[in-house]
Enzyme design. Structure first.
Site, PDB file in Angstrom:
ATOM      1  N   GLY A 183       0.851  -1.199   0.000  1.00 36.31           N
ATOM      2  CA  GLY A 183       0.000   0.000   0.000  1.00 36.31           C
ATOM      3  C   GLY A 183       0.879   1.238   0.000  1.00 36.31           C
TER       4      GLY A 183
ATOM      5  N   TYR B 175       0.055 -18.638  -3.408  1.00 35.74           N
ATOM      6  CA  TYR B 175      -0.908 -17.570  -3.093  1.00 35.74           C
ATOM      7  C   TYR B 175      -2.298 -18.167  -2.915  1.00 35.74           C
ATOM      8  CZ  TYR B 175      -3.627 -13.285  -3.843  1.00 35.74           C
ATOM      9  OH  TYR B 175      -4.511 -12.254  -3.727  1.00 35.74           O
TER      10      TYR B 175
END
Ligand code: UDP
Length: 325
Positions: A36, A149
């Protein structure tokens, strides 16, 4: 209402925070800025109902306090982007599993409704026209890092469902399909911000493989509205929902569309997967959601179509490029 948004300085998290504030909620964000960026929440910083903490969800003591003062928790903090995942599998697995364990345990202790963000990656190599929540999940071998993932997100899903079943935790899981919008970074491999930036800079548009692979893209605003509705819907607890768009496009056609909409001089080039990612990389040919479950429960439907989404993203990128010049 007060929400805690983990990963709230990320692309989807920051849009979620913004939407919650618009609805009159108070929002607290925790983000370690690993993928982020503080620029994603800079416009929210002065909002009287907004606060943020720069730390990891792995800081259990801090999280206990944050969960305690929230009414609901949106858990979006996770490893994102195929490129990052194949380059840093240890970090991916540990982030996805440890953080979700902490969030679920604390939400259970404080009995706070929680939404866990999962991904369409969990369907893996399943070969079906549309993916439904109860379909088999078909992953590749452990020798291919990409699948770590999906595997870690599958554990997250099992854990959320287990907390619901055993401890009555009001937990809902959303499987997000390719989500796009302003503030999404191309840095971790995501195709739309990459193509738009390449086109605007008249750089080659890089299609990985032959471009016949297809994806469906959903507007981030549609996705966050669905999340906000689902977390407040008791009928959603213990369940998994696909959130995505029902129209698909090949990556080749996406490159052409971006080129047309930007009036770009870029050439379109084909990059072999092993060059783009790593030798033996496995891509998915198609990935289209069946959204009837979420449609039935909350009346969700994607509002924006691809040309309109691209138009908005292109405008956003143009403004950014101008501001940086
Ligand atoms: N892709 C591409 N060029 C790029 C980045 C991605 O052709 O510069 C392809 C990628 O190989 C995949 C599709 O676009 O087939 C979507 O990639 P993304 O990483 O955005 O999402 P996901 O693979 O998770 O669907």
């Amino acid at each position: 209402m007060r929400a805690l948004v983990t990963g709230g300085a990320g692309f989807i998290g920051s849009h979620l925070a913004e939407a919650l504030l618009e609805l009159g909620w108070s929002v607290e964000v925790i983000d370690d800025l690993s993928t982020g960026g503080i620029e994603n929440i800079v416009s929210l910083k002065d909002h009287p109902r907004f606060s943020y903490v720069l730390d990891s969800v792995r800081n259990r003591r801090l999280m206990l306090e944050l969960v305690d003062r929230a009414d609901m928790v949106f858990h979006l903090a996770a490893a994102v982007g195929v490129r990052l995942i194949v380059e840093q599998p240890v970090w991916t697995i540990e982030t996805n599993i440890k953080c979700t364990e902490i969030v679920l345990e604390l939400c259970s202790r404080k009995h706070k409704p929680v939404l866990i963000a999962s991904t369409s990656e969990v369907y893996g190599k399943l070969n079906r026209a549309k993916f439904s929540e109860d379909d088999n999940l078909v992953l590749g071998p452990t020798s291919k890092a990409r699948w770590c993932y999906a595997a870690s997100k599958i554990i997250d899903e099992f854990l959320a469902k287990a907390y619901y079943a055993e401890k009555k935790l009001p937990a809902v899981v959303v499987r997000l399909f390719n989500t796009i919008g302003p503030r999404q970074s191309g840095e971790y491999g995501m195709v739309v911000p990459r193509f738009v930036q390449q086109a605007l800079e008249n750089q080659p548009i890089t299609i990985y493989g032959d471009g016949s692979q297809r994806r469906s893209f959903t507007w981030v605003g549609d996705v966050v509205q669905a999340m906000i509705t689902l977390i407040q819907q008791p009928g959603a607890y213990g369940e998994v929902f696909n959130i995505g768009h029902t129209k698909e496009i090949s990556i080749y056609n996406l490159a052409s569309l971006v080129k047309d909409l930007t009036l770009s001089q870029s050439e379109v080039i084909f990059v072999p997967y092993e060059e783009a990612y790593q030798p033996g990389f496995e891509d998915m040919g198609r990935r289209l959601p069946d959204i009837s479950k979420v449609q039935k429960l909350i009346g969700y439907r994607p509002n924006l179509d691809l040309p309109e989404m691209l138009h908005r993203i292109i405008e956003y990128q143009r403004t950014r490029i101008k501001a940086a010049a």
